[in-house]
Design a protein around this motif. Structure first.
Motif, PDB file in Angstrom:
ATOM      1  N   ARG A  87      37.378  42.417  41.634  1.00 33.18           N
ATOM      2  CA  ARG A  87      38.454  41.643  42.289  1.00 33.18           C
ATOM      3  C   ARG A  87      39.201  42.473  43.318  1.00 33.18           C
ATOM      4  O   ARG A  87      40.069  41.972  44.004  1.00 33.18           O
ATOM      5  CB  ARG A  87      39.480  41.129  41.255  1.00 33.18           C
ATOM      6  CG  ARG A  87      38.898  40.645  39.950  1.00 33.18           C
ATOM      7  CD  ARG A  87      38.314  39.271  40.133  1.00 33.18           C
ATOM      8  NE  ARG A  87      37.724  38.789  38.881  1.00 33.18           N
ATOM      9  CZ  ARG A  87      37.937  37.581  38.378  1.00 33.18           C
ATOM     10  NH1 ARG A  87      38.713  36.740  39.005  1.00 33.18           N
ATOM     11  NH2 ARG A  87      37.340  37.200  37.269  1.00 33.18           N
ATOM     12  N   LEU A  88      38.906  43.760  43.374  1.00 34.41           N
ATOM     13  CA  LEU A  88      39.637  44.652  44.292  1.00 34.41           C
ATOM     14  C   LEU A  88      38.958  44.620  45.662  1.00 34.41           C
ATOM     15  O   LEU A  88      38.171  45.495  46.011  1.00 34.41           O
ATOM     16  CB  LEU A  88      39.667  46.077  43.728  1.00 34.41           C
ATOM     17  CG  LEU A  88      40.602  47.053  44.444  1.00 34.41           C
ATOM     18  CD1 LEU A  88      42.057  46.677  44.218  1.00 34.41           C
ATOM     19  CD2 LEU A  88      40.376  48.473  43.960  1.00 34.41           C
ATOM     20  N   VAL A 157      48.348  32.995  43.181  1.00 35.86           N
ATOM     21  CA  VAL A 157      49.052  33.908  42.264  1.00 35.86           C
ATOM     22  C   VAL A 157      48.028  34.649  41.391  1.00 35.86           C
ATOM     23  O   VAL A 157      48.115  35.864  41.212  1.00 35.86           O
ATOM     24  CB  VAL A 157      50.073  33.136  41.388  1.00 35.86           C
ATOM     25  CG1 VAL A 157      50.640  34.028  40.302  1.00 35.86           C
ATOM     26  CG2 VAL A 157      51.189  32.576  42.263  1.00 35.86           C
ATOM     27  N   THR A 158      47.026  33.925  40.897  1.00 35.87           N
ATOM     28  CA  THR A 158      45.996  34.562  40.060  1.00 35.87           C
ATOM     29  C   THR A 158      45.277  35.653  40.845  1.00 35.87           C
ATOM     30  O   THR A 158      45.062  36.764  40.349  1.00 35.87           O
ATOM     31  CB  THR A 158      44.968  33.505  39.602  1.00 35.87           C
ATOM     32  OG1 THR A 158      45.666  32.427  38.993  1.00 35.87           O
ATOM     33  CG2 THR A 158      43.980  34.101  38.629  1.00 35.87           C
ATOM     34  N   ARG A 159      44.916  35.326  42.081  1.00 32.18           N
ATOM     35  CA  ARG A 159      44.160  36.281  42.898  1.00 32.18           C
ATOM     36  C   ARG A 159      44.990  37.539  43.162  1.00 32.18           C
ATOM     37  O   ARG A 159      44.521  38.654  43.045  1.00 32.18           O
ATOM     38  CB  ARG A 159      43.781  35.604  44.214  1.00 32.18           C
ATOM     39  CG  ARG A 159      42.529  36.172  44.843  1.00 32.18           C
ATOM     40  CD  ARG A 159      42.078  35.314  46.006  1.00 32.18           C
ATOM     41  NE  ARG A 159      41.830  33.945  45.606  1.00 32.18           N
ATOM     42  CZ  ARG A 159      42.474  32.888  46.085  1.00 32.18           C
ATOM     43  NH1 ARG A 159      43.411  33.026  46.999  1.00 32.18           N
ATOM     44  NH2 ARG A 159      42.201  31.685  45.674  1.00 32.18           N
ATOM     45  N   ALA A 166      44.424  45.639  39.358  1.00 30.73           N
ATOM     46  CA  ALA A 166      43.429  46.656  39.708  1.00 30.73           C
ATOM     47  C   ALA A 166      44.114  47.853  40.362  1.00 30.73           C
ATOM     48  O   ALA A 166      43.854  49.008  40.018  1.00 30.73           O
ATOM     49  CB  ALA A 166      42.372  46.061  40.634  1.00 30.73           C
ATOM     50  N   LEU A 167      45.019  47.562  41.302  1.00 39.57           N
ATOM     51  CA  LEU A 167      45.679  48.654  42.025  1.00 39.57           C
ATOM     52  C   LEU A 167      46.596  49.455  41.098  1.00 39.57           C
ATOM     53  O   LEU A 167      46.559  50.687  41.103  1.00 39.57           O
ATOM     54  CB  LEU A 167      46.477  48.098  43.214  1.00 39.57           C
ATOM     55  CG  LEU A 167      47.119  49.169  44.067  1.00 39.57           C
ATOM     56  CD1 LEU A 167      46.067  49.922  44.871  1.00 39.57           C
ATOM     57  CD2 LEU A 167      48.150  48.572  45.030  1.00 39.57           C
ATOM     58  N   ASN A 168      47.426  48.748  40.299  1.00 36.13           N
ATOM     59  CA  ASN A 168      48.374  49.520  39.492  1.00 36.13           C
ATOM     60  C   ASN A 168      47.665  50.320  38.395  1.00 36.13           C
ATOM     61  O   ASN A 168      48.168  51.349  37.950  1.00 36.13           O
ATOM     62  CB  ASN A 168      49.571  48.687  38.996  1.00 36.13           C
ATOM     63  CG  ASN A 168      49.250  47.631  37.973  1.00 36.13           C
ATOM     64  OD1 ASN A 168      48.298  47.739  37.227  1.00 36.13           O
ATOM     65  ND2 ASN A 168      50.094  46.595  37.933  1.00 36.13           N
ATOM     66  N   ALA A 261      34.568  47.992  41.993  1.00 33.93           N
ATOM     67  CA  ALA A 261      35.109  47.947  43.360  1.00 33.93           C
ATOM     68  C   ALA A 261      34.009  48.207  44.388  1.00 33.93           C
ATOM     69  O   ALA A 261      33.988  47.586  45.462  1.00 33.93           O
ATOM     70  CB  ALA A 261      36.242  48.962  43.507  1.00 33.93           C
ATOM     71  N   CYS A 262      33.084  49.115  44.065  1.00 35.47           N
ATOM     72  CA  CYS A 262      31.958  49.368  44.982  1.00 35.47           C
ATOM     73  C   CYS A 262      31.091  48.120  45.085  1.00 35.47           C
ATOM     74  O   CYS A 262      30.645  47.746  46.183  1.00 35.47           O
ATOM     75  CB  CYS A 262      31.110  50.532  44.491  1.00 35.47           C
ATOM     76  SG  CYS A 262      31.875  52.148  44.718  1.00 35.47           S
TER      77      CYS A 262
END
Lengths: 404, 369
Positions: A87-88, A157-159, A166-168, A261-262
């Motif tokens: 999802r990132l 909002v879900t996205r 993922a980021l945090n 992520a890749c």
């Protein structure tokens, strides 16, 4: 040799299969009970079941049994984190220039709030406060993904929520790795270079995730785009990466996040299809949360339960401030910012995944950390899934009874 | 009830409504982001109007009223750019096409306006199945009787429009073998089909009064006809086209409709009730086979490939399109007869990539220009 030698001992010895199966069935029952309330997500039922069966409850699940189950728990976590990595979408951050600053603001301000509370108001040692604050940055990926699956939630909002999670998680993971040498420096008997260890974990995990992706993409090119073989290929790659991360003493979480992520960002020829883990993933989710519940210890709350509660409030407010601060330029409506903030509530358990290296290298430090925030973690175990479920429904992005 | 008033408008002015798909960029399934996209895009006030549609994965562009094709094309491109820019910031994509190739209709969410909730209540599962995407073309009419004539006269050309715009070969995850499967969904509605054969606005009003009196309709919106007069706009609305894969194609098809109206009003070919005799058959042929379908002319009794009739129609309309400034559109449409319509393009994408999400990815990239 007697005639009865072929009979099993009584009571029969519990083995790994029985533990896995019984935890699944017990979790299922707990989840169904929670679902009948129409307010609680099934995940709360899984956690409660684990707590009831674990050392904090009836004590049926003891430490050796839980250790046996850890292999499957690590795989479950790998599956989840890989899905989160998918999802990132870094391309999104290029188009929406507020996305990354907003994620960093949410992480930084929540860290500052938790650190200030623990250190300045709670009088907790600065390193412990920093580690606790860093752990608090991360939203529990398994919780948000399971609630997302359960509600079949989709929408802005879900996205955004999944992107922030993922980021945090990456921010918190890097933060923990930076702090780890300082923790180790305090631990007795640390004889190797702690900075090198941190570097090994971060660089090694990134490299492992990337190499695993290259292998995955290469095999995908060969087997083609059939969903069946791609499902096996993806799950196989996840298992191998989890194993390789464990064998190399790297971070399972980071390696799988990088792999996901890749797969999302570097698969330029679109060789990989978006495999839906579906019911198979649910199986592991149930197991993971029953185990997480078993790790919950109310007797570890210590004498500073109020601090744990304040920790929850500081974390929630910090995230909300970070989101609201940039909501207007990012074209996020106040309603979206509110639901997003609520959805990010779930927090990781302290002893699994990200913080494991701390417990490994400095058990005493880990115990003190647990004492500081255990009550906060317990509160978030209970409230986190409920908050995410409420937020996604409030945002109009999920169906209350979507996945039976 | 009072008679329906027809608000006459300038003849041959025209405009377009386009229903568009919102898809996520992960698995390219439909994304329920209409509300957010409309909220963001309205800030930039693109020309025309942006509206929600029956389910949350759809948005509708309504253009302003135009006289000439280049102006319409420019507006559509500008609106597309605004929408595409916002969609990118939301990490969704916008796509043309009459159907989404693999979405499951049961997963759709009704857009919560009073009208759409009432449609959902009235039509049950048909409402969610109506997550299909069409282009409507409005042609301005100087009088109500002109509108009635045009509505009838265009019936013969419904297959032409279907084949030119066809872009829905895939539906619910399968190749339907149709070029346009979208219209099969519309057929399920009880008031779909064609306007009754009336000769004047007065006769139409008599029919409408009866339907209203019987409690079958509450407004003109309740008729899901292929072509219907739109009295409040003073237009005839052609509703059989799939949303093409590009706004350029949408403008070309609108220009074709404008030129056809120009020729019909000028030449006034006689329209008899016979046209309804073959309409359903011809319509099916165009949906199923596109340009290769058979067109049966009930008046002359001649059957021939639709492509041949289209070529002849293009030749007949060439002077009108020249006068209306849409010769480029004519040339582009003419090229389709050899190169294939959007349905053929979609099938080529599938043959090359092998999965329907890849097809949607390609069609979203094509729409963004």
């Amino acid at each position: 040799m007697t005639a009865a030698d072929f009979l099993p001992h009584w009571p029969p010895a519990i083995n790994g299969f029985m533990v896995f199966g019984l935890l699944l069935l017990a979790g299922l029952c707990g989840g169904r009970l929670a679902a009948t309330t129409r307010v609680l997500p099934a995940i709360t039922g899984y956690i409660a079941t684990g707590f009831l069966l674990g050392p904090g409850g009836l004590g049926w699940l003891d430490a050796p049994l839980l250790a046996q189950a850890r292999v499957i728990a690590e795989f479950s976590l790998g599956l989840i984190v890989f899905d989160l990595g998918r999802r990132l979408d870094l391309g999104w951050a290029r188009h929406d220039r507020w996305l990354l600053p907003m994620g960093l603001a949410e992480s930084a301000i929540s860290f500052a709030a938790m650190f200030a509370l623990l250190h300045l108001l709670g009088g907790i040692d600065s390193l412990e406060a920093a580690v606790a604050g860093t752990v608090g940055i991360a939203t529990a990926p398994a919780v948000v993904l399971l609630v997302t699956y359960e509600l079949k939630a989709d929408g802005p909002v879900t996205r955004r929520m999944l992107w922030h999670v993922a980021l945090n998680n990456i921010v918190a993971m890097l933060g923990i790795t930076v702090l780890l040498p300082f923790v180790e420096a305090r631990a007795e008997g640390a004889s190797w270079n702690p900075v090198a260890r941190s570097l090994w974990i971060v660089a090694g995990s990134f490299l492992l995730g990337y190499v695993a992706f290259r292998v995955l993409a290469l095999l995908a090119r060969w087997i083609g785009k059939s969903p069946g073989p791609q499902f096996i290929l993806t799950v196989g790659a996840i298992i191998v990466t989890v194993g390789a991360a464990q064998a190399s003493r790297l971070s399972v979480l980071l390696a799988l996040l990088v792999l996901g992520a890749c797969a999302r960002n570097l698969d330029r020829e679109h060789r990989l299809i978006d495999v839906d883990f579906g019911r198979a993933a649910q199986l592991f989710f149930v197991f993971l949360f029953v185990l997480a519940g078993a790790a919950l210890r109310i007797d570890q709350f210590g004498t500073i339960a109020w601090l744990g509660l304040a920790f929850v409030v500081a974390r929630t407010l910090g995230k909300a401030v970070g989101l609201f601060a940039l909501a207007w330029p990012a074209h996020i409506s106040p309603r979206q910012a509110t639901t997003l903030g609520l959805a990010l509530t779930p927090m990781l358990g302290l002893s699994i995944g990200m913080t494991q290296p701390i417990y490994d290298v400095a058990p005493e430090f880990g115990a003190r950390l647990t004492a500081v925030v255990a009550s906060g973690v317990a509160i978030l175990y209970l409230l986190g899934p409920i908050a995410t479920r409420y937020a996604l429904l409030r945002a109009g992005e999920g169906e209350p009874a979507a996945r039976d | 009830m009072p008679a329906l008033d027809f608000a006459a408008s300038a003849a041959l002015t025209f405009g377009v409504e386009l229903e568009l798909q919102l898809v996520n960029t992960r698995d390219f399934n439909l994304a329920p982001d209409a509300d957010d996209l409309l909220r963001r895009a309205t800030r930039d006030a693109p020309p025309g109007e942006l509206k929600p549609e029956i389910t949350q994965s759809m948005v509708e562009i309504n253009t302003s009223v135009h006289r000439r094709y280049p102006e319409l094309l420019a507006e559509l491109r500008a609106t597309r750019d605004v929408l595409a820019g916002h969609a990118r910031k939301m990490n969704v994509a916008i796509s043309g096409g009459g159907t989404h190739p693999f979405q499951k209709w049961s997963e759709r969410k009704i857009y919560p306006t009073e009208r759409f909730l009432s449609v959902s209540e009235k039509y049950g599962f048909l409402a969610k199945q109506f997550t299909v995407f069409g282009q409507h073309v409005h042609i301005g009419c100087a009088s109500a009787d002109d509108a009635v004539y045009l509505t009838l006269a265009l019936v013969r050309y419904v297959p032409h429009f279907i084949a030119l715009a066809a872009s829905s070969p895939y539906y619910q995850g399968v190749d339907t073998a149709f070029d346009s499967s979208r219209l099969s969904v519309v057929n399920a509605f009880p008031l779909s089909g064609t306007m009754p054969f009336v000769r004047s606005w007065r006769e139409f009003n008599t029919y409408y009064d009866r339907m209203f009196g019987l409690g079958i309709v509450a407004s003109m919106k309740d008729f899901y006809w292929d072509i219907r007069p739109k009295p409040e706009y003073g237009t005839v609305e052609l509703r059989v086209c799939d949303t093409p894969l590009t706004v350029d194609r949408a403008a070309e098809i609108a220009a074709f409709a404008q030129a056809l109206a120009s020729w019909l009003w000028e030449a006034r070919p006689d329209v008899s009730a016979d046209v309804y005799l073959t309409h359903s058959y011809n319509r099916f042929q165009a949906c199923r086979h596109g340009f290769a379908g058979t067109l049966v002319d009930a008046t002359s009794g001649v059957s021939r490939p639709l492509a041949d009739d289209l070529r002849e129609t293009f030749d007949r309309l060439a002077p009108h399109m020249s006068l209306l400034g849409s010769s480029d559109a004519l040339a582009a449409l003419d090229r389709l007869l050899d190169g294939g319509n959007d349905a053929a393009w979609l099938r080529r994408q599938y043959a090359a990539s092998g999965t329907l999400p890849d097809v949607v990815r390609h069609q979203a990239a094509l729409w963004a220009g």
